[in-house]
Write a protein that holds these residues in place. Structure first.
Motif, mmCIF file in Angstrom:
data_model
loop_
_atom_site.group_PDB
_atom_site.id
_atom_site.type_symbol
_atom_site.label_atom_id
_atom_site.label_comp_id
_atom_site.label_asym_id
_atom_site.label_seq_id
_atom_site.Cartn_x
_atom_site.Cartn_y
_atom_site.Cartn_z
ATOM 1 N N HIS A 638 4.129 4.890 -15.840
ATOM 2 C CA HIS A 638 5.237 5.827 -15.721
ATOM 3 C C HIS A 638 4.805 6.891 -14.712
ATOM 4 O O HIS A 638 3.852 7.629 -14.960
ATOM 5 C CB HIS A 638 5.538 6.449 -17.089
ATOM 6 N N ASN A 639 5.481 6.952 -13.537
ATOM 7 C CA ASN A 639 4.987 7.682 -12.359
ATOM 8 C C ASN A 639 3.694 7.009 -11.882
ATOM 9 O O ASN A 639 2.610 7.581 -11.936
ATOM 10 C CB ASN A 639 4.751 9.167 -12.655
ATOM 11 N N VAL A 640 3.852 5.777 -11.423
ATOM 12 C CA VAL A 640 2.701 4.906 -11.191
ATOM 13 C C VAL A 640 1.712 5.465 -10.181
ATOM 14 O O VAL A 640 0.501 5.250 -10.304
ATOM 15 C CB VAL A 640 3.174 3.488 -10.767
ATOM 16 N N ASN A 641 2.190 6.194 -9.172
ATOM 17 C CA ASN A 641 1.278 6.657 -8.128
ATOM 18 C C ASN A 641 0.247 7.648 -8.656
ATOM 19 O O ASN A 641 -0.845 7.783 -8.095
ATOM 20 C CB ASN A 641 2.061 7.286 -6.973
ATOM 21 N N LYS A 662 1.972 -2.908 -7.731
ATOM 22 C CA LYS A 662 2.258 -1.907 -8.757
ATOM 23 C C LYS A 662 3.754 -1.791 -9.001
ATOM 24 O O LYS A 662 4.580 -2.122 -8.150
ATOM 25 C CB LYS A 662 1.652 -0.556 -8.372
ATOM 26 N N CYS A 664 6.653 0.896 -11.098
ATOM 27 C CA CYS A 664 6.834 2.216 -11.709
ATOM 28 C C CYS A 664 7.978 2.155 -12.714
ATOM 29 O O CYS A 664 9.117 1.816 -12.350
ATOM 30 C CB CYS A 664 7.112 3.270 -10.640
ATOM 31 N N THR A 665 7.705 2.502 -13.985
ATOM 32 C CA THR A 665 8.753 2.464 -14.993
ATOM 33 C C THR A 665 9.761 3.599 -14.810
ATOM 34 O O THR A 665 10.886 3.517 -15.319
ATOM 35 C CB THR A 665 8.149 2.522 -16.410
#
Length: 718
Positions: A638-641, A662, A664-665
């Motif tokens: 959640h907020n993958v970066n 990757k 991002c949820t």
């Protein structure tokens, strides 16, 4: 550690440049330049300091009040002496447009308001509009600006000093980048320079060559600032008549002619074609001419030109164009011989569509899953091998040594004269490397001896030797030596365009040029791939087909940290939930000792304190387990970066390059569930009744994000 700037460093740079010009470039100077240097030498130190400071400025006009520097105790006296020596002058009526353009917006408003017949204007108007109003108003009243002239001096660095800079650097730069700034960056340890360089040399043999290159560089900067076709047409006429002396000058002129052709071909086609005709021995210009003439129906002329190119090509790229064009347009074949050859190397690779953002990574993972070693190589591999093999010939035992410490790119490669001038040295070097152990030993010796010395061809890093070593150990020595020889002969054609990946399997190497749907091979890639194949290397054109893998494994990751990504913050906890085909197949979590105090507000947020992590493993202790858990999966967060960036940063500190597909949820939730007020994990958990009982602990957050991912997938499938 960066160095401190020396005292009076602008003066030091000023004198360094003048010394170089006086000692090495007198044959490149006109009488006005010699007189200028003579005047400088009669000045006291304070006046020289002031002139150096003025020349370090960018604007045409410099306000005298701004010329206050610690090393100049009497600035107005220094300015007086410079004016007396006629090295600087004050602006006059002819400079009123530059003066008005230089004023700030408040100063313009004040100036206009003080006039007896104040022109109509609005204070809220843009500065550019105010400048136009002021120029128009004072055109007939230049005496109204007389009180401002003595507050400024004209920065005449272009008249003399810029030419001196060009003699040293060999190129003019726009904006704030000039010779003095190069010296400043050198002194600060920012700009790489050739440390072992002892003596500077003149880069031009004659004044005609120097002035030709200088004039063309000035036209290059002018072209960057042209605003309309009238300016471009005027510049085009100047450029056509400008004489180019030397290879570098001619190439620059050709480049500018082609750029102007593209800008004027629709508005002034006659002048545009004059520009093309003014090019000399330029492959791009000739190709454009052929295409344009074919469109206009001059097919016999085109066919004759194509046949002439095939008989005597300027370059391999032009040869491939001519061969292809002749086949398709005149022999009615859809492919040339080269295209047929490349088509035979095409292979189809099925790649999960989650790799759309990084297709090379998708192909790399495809081969890695087959147990093969994959290296991202592209141009770096061959540039580094070429440089490490020929280091002596390029940088030490060369007839074209660097002109000064800033010249880190070999002059012989700029002019493609490397093999022409040093064929016996190059052949001897290749003969001495006629076996795999000998070649590898030479490369390793040069890497150890010259590590971190700037070279202009590739950047040093700790793993630079690994792919080179694998290439040497797993390739036929004859193929390696032949391609190195080809690079030495035609460096400019073979400096780039190399395949993206090198794959090593069972002591054999092959290369993969990766192409996603819609991608096409560029001409320079055709040249390099064809050359590799002719030397005996296997090259595949990997055409990617996207598909959705129903057996994807998702690693839903959450981390807790001591703070944001910047500021030296570290990870305190990692949680991973692995999902495949809608089911949780594994979970893993660990606290991590961040080796720094955890701030109070972080403890309040996460509940993790210093005592809890004091006996926990440090990040390096869990690296192998972490990488094993993530291997072969999609990195989800959640907020993958944020999570990905922290883990990547930690791994890079350990010398490990980290790269994964990757997801991002947050992004996926915005697409699946439009119109929600908030997409934070806490609010989404409340909205969808997800199980999140211990928010801001890694495994609990990862479990909630995993449930969210499953919910998104269910929505997508419906």
């Amino acid at each position: 550690m960066k160095k401190e700037l020396p005292a009076k460093y602008y003066l030091a740079h000023f004198r360094e440049l003048l010394t170089f010009v006086s000692e090495k470039c007198m044959h490149l100077l006109e009488q006005k330049h010699i007189s200028f240097i003579s005047k400088i030498n009669t000045l006291d130190e304070q006046s020289q300091c002031m002139l150096a400071r003025i020349y370090s400025r960018k604007p045409y006009l410099v306000q005298t009040q701004s010329l206050n520097y610690k090393e100049i105790s009497s600035p107005y006296q220094a300015l007086f002496k410079l004016k007396a020596a006629k090295l600087i002058v004050e602006p006059s009526d002819k400079d009123h447009k530059q003066l008005l353009s230089h004023l700030t917006k408040p100063a313009l408003i004040e100036l206009l308001e003080k006039q007896e017949q104040t022109p109509l204007f609005k204070k809220s108007a843009a500065k550019s509009n105010l400048v136009e109003i002021a120029i128009s108003f004072f055109e007939s009243k230049p005496e109204c600006l007389a009180h401002l002239y003595n507050q400024y001096v004209i920065n005449n660095r272009e008249e003399y000093y810029e030419y001196f800079e060009f003699l040293y650097i060999g190129r003019l730069s726009a904006g704030d980048i000039n010779h003095q700034n190069r010296f400043v960056l050198r002194d600060l340890g920012v700009t790489p320079v050739r440390q072992e360089h002892n003596e500077s040399l003149s880069r031009f043999d004659s004044i005609k060559e120097a002035q030709s290159n200088y004039a063309l560089n000035r036209l290059r900067l002018t072209l960057k600032n042209t605003k309309d076709d009238n300016e471009r047409e005027e510049l085009a006429k100047q450029l056509i008549n400008k004489v180019a002396v030397g290879v570098i000058a001619q190439e620059l002129k050709n480049k500018l002619l082609v750029i102007l052709f593209k800008q004027l071909k629709t508005t002034n086609p006659t002048l545009a074609f004059d520009l093309l005709n003014a090019c000399e021995d330029d492959a791009q210009a000739l190709e454009i001419q052929i295409r344009e003439q074919y469109r206009q129906g001059n097919k016999q002329w085109v066919k004759a030109q194509l046949e002439q190119i095939i008989e005597n090509p300027l370059s391999d790229e032009l040869l491939y164009f001519a061969d292809d064009f002749l086949m398709r347009k005149f022999n009615k074949q859809t492919r040339s011989r080269l295209s047929e050859m490349l088509a035979s190397t095409r292979c189809i690779i099925e790649v999960d569509e989650l790799y759309r953002g990084d297709v090379e990574l998708g192909v790399s993972d495809h081969y890695t899953r087959q147990g093969k070693q994959v290296f991202y190589t592209e141009n770096t591999l061959w540039q580094s091998l070429f440089t490490l093999v020929f280091w002596q010939e390029l940088f030490i035992e060369t007839p074209t040594p660097p002109c000064n410490e800033f010249d880190i790119f070999p002059q012989a490669l700029k002019t493609d004269s490397f093999y022409l001038n040093q064929s016996s040295q190059i052949e001897a070097r290749l003969a001495a490397c006629n076996s795999t152990p000998k070649l590898l030993r030479l490369v390793c010796n040069h890497a150890a001896k010259y590590y971190e010395q700037p070279n202009g061809l590739f950047r040093w890093h700790p793993d630079v030797l690994k792919p080179v070593e694998m290439l040497i150990l797993n390739s036929p020595i004859t193929a390696l030596l032949q391609h190195l020889k080809n690079m030495a002969k035609n460096y400019r054609q073979l400096k780039d365009g190399y395949p993206d990946l090198m794959v090593v399997d069972n002591s054999a190497v092959h290369f993969e040029e990766v192409k996603a749907p819609g991608d096409k091979l560029k001409r320079n890639q055709l040249v390099s791939i064809d050359n590799l194949k002719s030397c005996g290397f296997i090259v595949n054109i990997a055409a990617v087909n996207w598909y959705v893998d129903p057996k994807r494994i998702y690693s839903v990751v959450d981390i807790e940290t001591t703070g944001g990504l910047k500021g030296g913050n570290r990870i305190t906890e990692i949680g991973i939930v692995k999902i495949q085909q809608g089911n949780i197949i594994d979970t893993w979590t660990t606290l991590i000792n961040p080796e720094r105090p955890i701030p109070r507000f972080i403890t309040k947020l996460t509940g993790i304190n210093d005592a809890m992590v004091s006996d926990a493993p440090i990040f390096s202790d869990i690296v192998s387990t972490l990488l094993d858990k993530l291997s072969g999966s999609i990195f989800v967060a959640h907020n993958v970066n944020f999570d990905y960036g922290f883990i990547k940063k930690e791994l890079e500190e350990l010398g490990i390059n980290f790269k994964m597909p990757k997801l991002c949820t947050v992004v996926e939730s915005r697409k699946a569930f439009k119109g929600l007020k908030s997409y934070s994990l806490g609010n989404l958990s409340t909205h969808f009744n997800l199980d999140l009982t211990n928010h801001h602990r890694a495994l609990d957050d990862a479990k909630a994000a995993a449930q969210l991912l499953l919910l998104v997938q269910q929505t997508d499938s419906q």
